[in-house]
Design a protein around this motif. Structure first.
Motif, PDB file in Angstrom:
ATOM      1  N   THR A  33       0.835  -1.206   0.000  1.00  0.00           N
ATOM      2  CA  THR A  33       0.000   0.000   0.000  1.00  0.00           C
ATOM      3  C   THR A  33       0.866   1.251   0.000  1.00  0.00           C
ATOM      4  O   THR A  33       0.588   2.217  -0.728  1.00  0.00           O
ATOM      5  N   ALA A  34       1.938   1.225   0.803  1.00  0.00           N
ATOM      6  CA  ALA A  34       2.840   2.389   0.860  1.00  0.00           C
ATOM      7  C   ALA A  34       3.518   2.617  -0.482  1.00  0.00           C
ATOM      8  O   ALA A  34       3.639   3.761  -0.946  1.00  0.00           O
ATOM      9  N   ARG A  35       3.968   1.542  -1.133  1.00  0.00           N
ATOM     10  CA  ARG A  35       4.604   1.680  -2.456  1.00  0.00           C
ATOM     11  C   ARG A  35       3.600   2.192  -3.482  1.00  0.00           C
ATOM     12  O   ARG A  35       3.934   3.013  -4.343  1.00  0.00           O
ATOM     13  N   PHE A  36       2.375   1.717  -3.383  1.00  0.00           N
ATOM     14  CA  PHE A  36       1.319   2.149  -4.296  1.00  0.00           C
ATOM     15  C   PHE A  36       1.052   3.646  -4.164  1.00  0.00           C
ATOM     16  O   PHE A  36       0.978   4.385  -5.152  1.00  0.00           O
ATOM     17  N   LEU A  37       0.962   4.114  -2.924  1.00  0.00           N
ATOM     18  CA  LEU A  37       0.678   5.528  -2.684  1.00  0.00           C
ATOM     19  C   LEU A  37       1.876   6.421  -2.995  1.00  0.00           C
ATOM     20  O   LEU A  37       1.711   7.608  -3.262  1.00  0.00           O
ATOM     21  N   ALA A  38       3.078   5.861  -2.963  1.00  0.00           N
ATOM     22  CA  ALA A  38       4.279   6.648  -3.249  1.00  0.00           C
ATOM     23  C   ALA A  38       4.689   6.583  -4.713  1.00  0.00           C
ATOM     24  O   ALA A  38       5.623   7.269  -5.128  1.00  0.00           O
ATOM     25  N   GLY A  39       3.983   5.780  -5.490  1.00  0.00           N
ATOM     26  CA  GLY A  39       4.387   5.562  -6.877  1.00  0.00           C
ATOM     27  C   GLY A  39       3.893   6.629  -7.827  1.00  0.00           C
ATOM     28  O   GLY A  39       3.052   7.471  -7.493  1.00  0.00           O
ATOM     29  N   SER A  40       4.429   6.609  -9.020  1.00  0.00           N
ATOM     30  CA  SER A  40       3.996   7.496 -10.100  1.00  0.00           C
ATOM     31  C   SER A  40       4.316   6.807 -11.410  1.00  0.00           C
ATOM     32  O   SER A  40       5.067   5.832 -11.451  1.00  0.00           O
ATOM     33  N   GLY A  41       3.727   7.326 -12.492  1.00  0.00           N
ATOM     34  CA  GLY A  41       4.001   6.752 -13.796  1.00  0.00           C
ATOM     35  C   GLY A  41       2.725   6.493 -14.569  1.00  0.00           C
ATOM     36  O   GLY A  41       1.611   6.668 -14.057  1.00  0.00           O
ATOM     37  N   PRO A  42       2.847   6.062 -15.817  1.00  0.00           N
ATOM     38  CA  PRO A  42       1.680   5.854 -16.677  1.00  0.00           C
ATOM     39  C   PRO A  42       0.860   4.644 -16.268  1.00  0.00           C
ATOM     40  O   PRO A  42       1.379   3.700 -15.658  1.00  0.00           O
ATOM     41  N   LEU A  43      -0.419   4.662 -16.601  1.00  0.00           N
ATOM     42  CA  LEU A  43      -1.320   3.538 -16.365  1.00  0.00           C
ATOM     43  C   LEU A  43      -1.592   2.835 -17.685  1.00  0.00           C
ATOM     44  O   LEU A  43      -1.751   3.482 -18.717  1.00  0.00           O
ATOM     45  N   ARG A  44      -1.644   1.517 -17.634  1.00  0.00           N
ATOM     46  CA  ARG A  44      -1.902   0.739 -18.850  1.00  0.00           C
ATOM     47  C   ARG A  44      -3.096  -0.178 -18.623  1.00  0.00           C
ATOM     48  O   ARG A  44      -3.236  -0.783 -17.565  1.00  0.00           O
ATOM     49  N   PHE A  45      -3.943  -0.262 -19.637  1.00  0.00           N
ATOM     50  CA  PHE A  45      -5.116  -1.125 -19.560  1.00  0.00           C
ATOM     51  C   PHE A  45      -4.697  -2.590 -19.583  1.00  0.00           C
ATOM     52  O   PHE A  45      -3.670  -2.959 -20.166  1.00  0.00           O
ATOM     53  N   GLY A  46      -5.518  -3.421 -18.936  1.00  0.00           N
ATOM     54  CA  GLY A  46      -5.287  -4.862 -18.986  1.00  0.00           C
ATOM     55  C   GLY A  46      -4.432  -5.405 -17.864  1.00  0.00           C
ATOM     56  O   GLY A  46      -4.211  -6.617 -17.802  1.00  0.00           O
ATOM     57  N   GLN A  47      -3.942  -4.556 -16.963  1.00  0.00           N
ATOM     58  CA  GLN A  47      -3.085  -5.033 -15.882  1.00  0.00           C
ATOM     59  C   GLN A  47      -3.784  -4.978 -14.518  1.00  0.00           C
ATOM     60  O   GLN A  47      -3.203  -5.376 -13.515  1.00  0.00           O
TER      61      GLN A  47
END
Length: 404
Positions: A31-45
């Motif tokens: 959860t911490a990595r998710f909230l600290a992350g950034s970058g593009p989103l891709r469909f299907g994942q």
């Protein structure tokens, strides 16, 4: 039962506890990595579905708390406009969507830890009453936090402006979750939570500092002007005050330390405009709203102006490009305001207006956009000296030396 099985039982219990602790630690870390992350989103994942489930789960839980404590967590100006039945239906649908997406991802094995947290938010929200929390009578004049305004504005702004940014992008490769989005979301949240205190402070300063300038006969004359020209005049008066206040932020070193927080955003999108020092918010609102109070524009005009300024403030920071044509010389557009945030040499201390771009052309502060460079090369403060994080940025003006 044998002695061997009895002696092993404590070890089995300890192993089970250790396993659960390890799962909890992994969930927290994910959860911490998710909230600290950034970058593009891709469909299907499954990432987009996880984000929707997680976000709606959090907002539903906050919404349930607002149902339980409306006198402390909702905005008085909005309470009287709500339809409780409609809000219940929205809450019910949001809980279904969040729970359904999280559960589907859990079954499919997609980002299980994050979706487990999202499903946990939904379960807690339902356990606390969900969309069926009774709302009775409550006092209307208690200190409050604008939690409802935060939820509604975040949902509405995300849906509207993310869609606009994807349909008409200025920078096509820019991600929705770009670097430092977490800091700007904290600014967004705090500004909404403090809305009651900010309004109280601004109203106190205006009524006690400018009431002596009020002429009721003059105000009645202003209010007799037809709605549209009165609205345009109201926006002009506000923008003249905004222009000179904004210019003072850039030209007075002490004020610049506060305004530099806003300019420290290195990526422009709908959320970047929320990055502001709380003291600047209060000071700017006093300077802009004081002349509107003195002139006495009608309530309908003021309410419409608030909608216009709110929408335009977000749009002008958004990652949006449209063919504005000659309108760009009349009104402030995202392209116009992006140049104000640029740290390119030709953009420093230019494009101050918030609504009417012709003010900058009139006062000689409009950016002369180079023919070979239609877009800014970089954003942020020159020297990139602003620390990241909401608390560090709020403390910055009181610790830093004046910067150019």
């Amino acid at each position: 039962m044998s002695k061997t099985s009895v002696s092993r039982t404590p070890y089995a219990v300890r192993d089970a506890i250790d396993a659960h602790v390890e799962v909890a630690r992994a969930t927290v870390d994910d959860t911490a990595r998710f909230l600290a992350g950034s970058g593009p989103l891709r469909f299907g994942q499954g990432t987009i579905a996880t984000i929707v489930a997680f976000s709606l789960g959090v907002l539903c839980l906050l919404g349930v708390l607002a149902f339980h404590f409306p006198q402390y967590l909702t905005t008085p100006e909005l309470r009287h406009q709500y339809s409780v039945d409609v809000l219940r239906q929205i809450m019910f649908v949001a809980l279904l969507v969040a729970g359904g997406l999280a559960l589907a991802n859990l079954v499919l094995g997609i980002r299980r830890n994050l979706n487990l947290v999202a499903f946990g938010f939904v379960i807690v929200a339902v356990a606390l009453g969900g969309s069926r929390v009774p709302v009775g009578d409550f006092p209307d004049h208690t200190p409050y936090i604008g939690l409802d305004w935060f939820i509604l504005d975040l949902l509405g702004s995300t849906v509207v402006f993310v869609a606009i940014e994807k349909l008409f992008p200025l920078y096509k490769e820019q991600a929705v979750f770009r670097p430092e989005w977490q800091t700007d979301l904290k600014h967004f949240a705090v500004n909404h939570f403090l809305v009651g205190l900010i309004l109280l402070t601004v109203n106190f300063a205006i009524h006690h500092g400018f009431a002596w300038l009020v002429s009721h006969d003059f105000q009645l004359a202003v209010q007799r002007i037809w709605f549209v020209p009165q609205l345009l005049l109201c926006i002009l008066v506000a923008d003249l005050a905004q222009y000179w206040t904004h210019r003072a932020y850039h030209e007075i070193p002490f004020l610049w330390k506060f305004h530099a927080v806003h300019h420290s955003a290195k990526t422009m999108d709908w959320l970047a405009g929320s990055r502001q020092h709380v003291a600047e918010i209060v000071f700017t609102r006093v300077c802009v709203l004081a002349p509107l109070f003195v002139l006495g524009f009608s309530e309908a005009v003021i309410n419409t102006y608030i909608i216009v300024v709110g929408f335009q403030a977000v749009l002008n920071h958004a990652n949006v490009h449209l063919p504005w044509g000659p309108l760009k010389y009349l009104i402030v557009t995202p392209d116009f305001h992006h140049w104000h945030h640029s740290s390119d040499d030709e953009a420093i201390d230019r494009n101050y207006a918030a609504h009417y771009s012709f003010l900058d052309y009139l006062f000689g502060t409009a950016v002369k956009v180079p023919a070979h460079k239609p877009l800014p090369a970089k954003y942020g403060v020159v020297g990139d000296y602003m620390p990241d994080g909401w608390r560090a940025q709020q403390a910055f003006p009181f610790r830093a030396k004046p910067s150019a």
